[in-house]
Design an enzyme around this catalytic site. Structure first.
Site, PDB file in Angstrom:
ATOM      1  N   HIS A  63       2.383   2.697  -9.422  1.00 43.39           N
ATOM      2  CA  HIS A  63       2.486   1.809  -9.133  1.00 43.39           C
ATOM      3  C   HIS A  63       3.912   1.470 -10.098  1.00 43.39           C
ATOM      4  O   HIS A  63       4.296  -0.233 -10.085  1.00 43.39           O
ATOM      5  CB  HIS A  63       1.217   1.609 -10.207  1.00 43.39           C
ATOM      6  CG  HIS A  63       0.103   1.949  -9.615  1.00 43.39           C
ATOM      7  ND1 HIS A  63      -0.154   1.507  -8.143  1.00 43.39           N
ATOM      8  CD2 HIS A  63      -1.094   2.658  -9.819  1.00 43.39           C
ATOM      9  CE1 HIS A  63      -0.947   2.207  -7.686  1.00 43.39           C
ATOM     10  NE2 HIS A  63      -1.626   3.225  -8.699  1.00 43.39           N
ATOM     11  N   LEU A 114      11.448 -20.019  -5.091  1.00 45.54           N
ATOM     12  CA  LEU A 114      10.112 -18.712  -4.093  1.00 45.54           C
ATOM     13  C   LEU A 114       8.938 -19.260  -5.173  1.00 45.54           C
ATOM     14  O   LEU A 114       9.369 -19.181  -6.245  1.00 45.54           O
ATOM     15  CB  LEU A 114      10.871 -17.717  -4.570  1.00 45.54           C
ATOM     16  CG  LEU A 114       9.712 -16.238  -3.940  1.00 45.54           C
ATOM     17  CD1 LEU A 114      10.507 -16.633  -2.107  1.00 45.54           C
ATOM     18  CD2 LEU A 114      10.074 -15.371  -3.970  1.00 45.54           C
ATOM     19  N   ASP A 168       0.969  -1.834  -0.160  1.00 39.53           N
ATOM     20  CA  ASP A 168      -0.088   0.452   0.491  1.00 39.53           C
ATOM     21  C   ASP A 168       0.777   1.469   0.097  1.00 39.53           C
ATOM     22  O   ASP A 168       2.074   0.961   0.366  1.00 39.53           O
ATOM     23  CB  ASP A 168      -0.996  -0.361   1.419  1.00 39.53           C
ATOM     24  CG  ASP A 168      -2.264   0.395   1.244  1.00 39.53           C
ATOM     25  OD1 ASP A 168      -2.052   1.500   0.290  1.00 39.53           O
ATOM     26  OD2 ASP A 168      -2.794   0.485   1.969  1.00 39.53           O
TER      27      ASP A 168
HETATM   28  C1  FPP Z   1      -1.856   0.449  -3.049  1.00 42.49           C
HETATM   29  O1  FPP Z   1      -1.098   1.623  -3.722  1.00 42.49           O
HETATM   30  C2  FPP Z   1      -1.143  -0.658  -4.370  1.00 42.49           C
HETATM   31  C3  FPP Z   1      -2.113  -1.483  -5.353  1.00 42.49           C
HETATM   32  C4  FPP Z   1      -3.436  -1.006  -5.345  1.00 42.49           C
HETATM   33  C5  FPP Z   1      -1.795  -1.864  -6.778  1.00 42.49           C
HETATM   34  C6  FPP Z   1      -0.532  -2.189  -6.192  1.00 42.49           C
HETATM   35  C7  FPP Z   1       0.444  -2.537  -7.028  1.00 42.49           C
HETATM   36  C8  FPP Z   1       1.602  -2.947  -7.579  1.00 42.49           C
HETATM   37  C9  FPP Z   1       2.529  -2.590  -6.170  1.00 42.49           C
HETATM   38  C10 FPP Z   1       2.300  -3.084  -9.033  1.00 42.49           C
HETATM   39  C11 FPP Z   1       2.546  -4.102  -9.561  1.00 42.49           C
HETATM   40  C12 FPP Z   1       2.361  -4.832  -8.724  1.00 42.49           C
HETATM   41  C13 FPP Z   1       2.892  -6.129  -9.679  1.00 42.49           C
HETATM   42  C14 FPP Z   1       2.944  -7.690  -8.409  1.00 42.49           C
HETATM   43  C15 FPP Z   1       3.308  -6.159 -11.153  1.00 42.49           C
HETATM   44  P1  FPP Z   1      -2.207   2.978  -3.527  1.00 42.49           P
HETATM   45  O2  FPP Z   1      -2.441   3.030  -5.449  1.00 42.49           O
HETATM   46  O3  FPP Z   1      -3.522   2.758  -3.045  1.00 42.49           O
HETATM   47  O4  FPP Z   1      -1.887   4.227  -2.775  1.00 42.49           O
HETATM   48  P2  FPP Z   1      -2.817   5.070  -2.319  1.00 42.49           P
HETATM   49  O5  FPP Z   1      -3.095   4.597  -0.631  1.00 42.49           O
HETATM   50  O6  FPP Z   1      -1.672   5.927  -1.866  1.00 42.49           O
HETATM   51  O7  FPP Z   1      -3.432   5.801  -2.739  1.00 42.49           O
END
Ligand code: FPP
Length: 235
Positions: free
Chosen positions: A38, A132, A21
């Site tokens: 992201h 892994l 997150d």
């Molecule tokens: C949460 O941050 C993150 C997500 C909803 C997406 C997770 C995706 C990735 C880490 C990238 C890709 C992963 C892979 C496996 C290819 P948020 O957008 O909710 O952040 P915020 O809470 O600060 O708004």
């Protein structure tokens, strides 16, 4: 498993699951678009896979996209889907070189045909790898997973189940339950992640935003896990 890590004897969990997150906040703080967070987050996933394996972690599961994430602005959802597609295709060589076995959990029927094809290919090619066990939760919701499992049980004509039977119909049937769940960015919620599987997991919350998460943060989480006395409801 007990292991010496940087001069410290730690009890390393077999399976670590991560709620990644804080990508959006990380990007906003840098004056960038949320999606830049992201992209950076995806790079961090790759390095953490390597770090996890080197620390002795055998299973790593990450929450990439929840069944609720479709509510985000359409442009962000499209960018994430594009990022997942590229990740599944472009990292194949790397996964193979690092001997990683990759699995995707979640409701695939909600993902595009292109992504489904990439998933099938990746899972098939990496099926024999012995390094892994890396699992990506994509269009995943814990409640949705249980409902899908129940519907498949019913479709198979099953009229009564026990825990083992239901477990064997979950997306995670082949992987052990997580010992440790990490959530970054200071939020302290489960957010529908692995509801069944985390019945006895330890939880570790850190204010670090996912794009800033490093090996040292992973060790902090393992250290916290190590120091907890696990009783499984007994004494
Ligand atoms: C949460 O941050 C993150 C997500 C909803 C997406 C997770 C995706 C990735 C880490 C990238 C890709 C992963 C892979 C496996 C290819 P948020 O957008 O909710 O952040 P915020 O809470 O600060 O708004």
């Amino acid at each position: 498993m007990e292991k010496m890590i940087d001069g410290e004897l730690l009890n390393v969990p077999e399976h670590v699951a991560i709620i990644m997150d804080g990508n959006g906040r990380w990007a906003t703080r840098q004056g960038k678009k949320r999606t830049a967070g992201h992209y950076r987050g995806a790079e961090v996933v790759e390095t953490i896979c390597e770090d996890a394996w080197n620390l002795g972690i055998k299973y790593l599961t990450v929450y990439a996209f929840s069944t609720e994430n479709w509510k985000r602005p359409q442009a962000e959802v499209s960018t994430l889907m594009h990022l997942f597609y590229r990740y599944l295709v472009d990292y194949l060589d790397k996964f193979m070189k690092q001997n990683m076995r990759v699995r995707i959990i979640g409701d695939r029927s909600g993902l595009s045909a292109k992504i489904n094809e990439a998933i099938t290919n990746l899972e098939k090619k990496s099926a024999g790898n012995t390094g892994l066990n890396f699992t990506i939760a994509m269009n995943y919701g814990g409640r949705d997973e249980i409902v899908r499992a129940v519907n498949r049980l019913l479709a198979d004509g099953v009229t009564s189940v026990d825990e083992a039977a239901l477990q064997s119909y979950l997306d995670t049937a082949e992987i052990p339950d997580p010992n440790l769940v990490i959530r970054t960015s200071g939020e302290e919620r489960v957010s529908n992640f692995l509801l069944w599987q985390t019945a006895y997991s330890e939880f570790y919350f850190t204010p670090v935003l996912w794009p800033d998460f490093t090996r040292s943060d992973l060790i902090d989480a393992v250290r916290a896990y190590s120091s907890r006395n696990r009783r499984y409801g007994g004494i």
